[in-house]
Design an enzyme around this catalytic site. Sequence first.
Site, PDB file in Angstrom:
ATOM      1  CG  HIS A   1      -5.948   8.761  -1.736  1.00 32.78           C
ATOM      2  ND1 HIS A   1      -5.096   9.008  -2.472  1.00 32.78           N
ATOM      3  CD2 HIS A   1      -7.019   8.159  -2.191  1.00 32.78           C
ATOM      4  CE1 HIS A   1      -5.488   8.555  -3.737  1.00 32.78           C
ATOM      5  NE2 HIS A   1      -6.838   8.584  -3.392  1.00 32.78           N
TER       6      HIS A   1
ATOM      7  CG  HIS B   1       1.772   8.974  -2.889  1.00 31.25           C
ATOM      8  ND1 HIS B   1       1.579  10.235  -3.138  1.00 31.25           N
ATOM      9  CD2 HIS B   1       0.516   8.191  -2.517  1.00 31.25           C
ATOM     10  CE1 HIS B   1       0.061  10.547  -3.003  1.00 31.25           C
ATOM     11  NE2 HIS B   1      -0.389   9.290  -2.532  1.00 31.25           N
TER      12      HIS B   1
ATOM     13  CD  GLU C   1      -2.289   2.040   0.497  1.00 32.28           C
ATOM     14  OE1 GLU C   1      -3.081   1.273  -0.242  1.00 32.28           O
ATOM     15  OE2 GLU C   1      -1.924   2.989   0.031  1.00 32.28           O
ATOM     16  CE  LYS C   2      -0.887   5.394  -4.942  1.00 31.51           C
ATOM     17  NZ  LYS C   2      -2.208   4.549  -5.266  1.00 31.51           N
ATOM     18  CG  HIS C   3      -1.790   6.365   0.492  1.00 32.27           C
ATOM     19  ND1 HIS C   3      -2.324   5.566  -0.391  1.00 32.27           N
ATOM     20  CD2 HIS C   3      -1.891   7.880   0.221  1.00 32.27           C
ATOM     21  CE1 HIS C   3      -2.954   6.414  -1.452  1.00 32.27           C
ATOM     22  NE2 HIS C   3      -2.473   7.814  -1.203  1.00 32.27           N
TER      23      HIS C   3
ATOM     24  CB  CYS D   1      -2.493  10.927   1.103  1.00 29.60           C
ATOM     25  SG  CYS D   1      -2.887  11.327  -0.793  1.00 29.60           S
TER      26      CYS D   1
ATOM     27  CG  HIS E   1      -2.802  12.176  -5.405  1.00 25.40           C
ATOM     28  ND1 HIS E   1      -3.074  10.912  -6.140  1.00 25.40           N
ATOM     29  CD2 HIS E   1      -2.715  11.723  -4.352  1.00 25.40           C
ATOM     30  CE1 HIS E   1      -2.799  10.004  -5.324  1.00 25.40           C
ATOM     31  NE2 HIS E   1      -2.853  10.298  -4.213  1.00 25.40           N
TER      32      HIS E   1
HETATM   33 FE    FE Z   1      -2.750   9.411  -2.267  1.00 26.44          FE
END
Ligand code: FE
Length: 131
Positions: free
Chosen positions: A119, A46, A16-18, A116, A52
């Site tokens: 997100h 990310h 999970e990139k976050h 983020c 973003h």
């Molecule tokens: Fe994001």
Amino acid sequence: MASLGEKLQQADWAKEKHVPVIECADSVTAGDLLEVKVSVGKEIAHPNTTEHHISWIALYFQADGDKFPFHVGRFEFAAHGESVAGANQGPVYTHHAATTWLKLLKPGTLYAVAMCNIHGLWESTKQIKVS
Ligand code: FE
């Protein structure tokens, strides 16, 4: 009543990139400098665009057996290609990674929280032994 703590998302940073990644030694001698790197996107990049991006990462430490965590660092990633010419036309992007140094006198847990801009909040932890 909902709490902000319930909004802190957790996941495996490799998938999970976050999720913020805390990189440092697993153990340190009391009082010695411990280099700590925090970043987002170590395994899966990310985006870093005007629309973003990762806005900041905060770092906390809670000693084993203590009641409260301490805020030990906050890293702002302030530039994301903004420009008078428009989004993503600017000359600079702050990459979402930072390094700091801590002196620990007790073992405990580091907590990193990353934001983020679209997100939400993501957290990770790493236990540190102190001898
Ligand atoms: Fe994001």
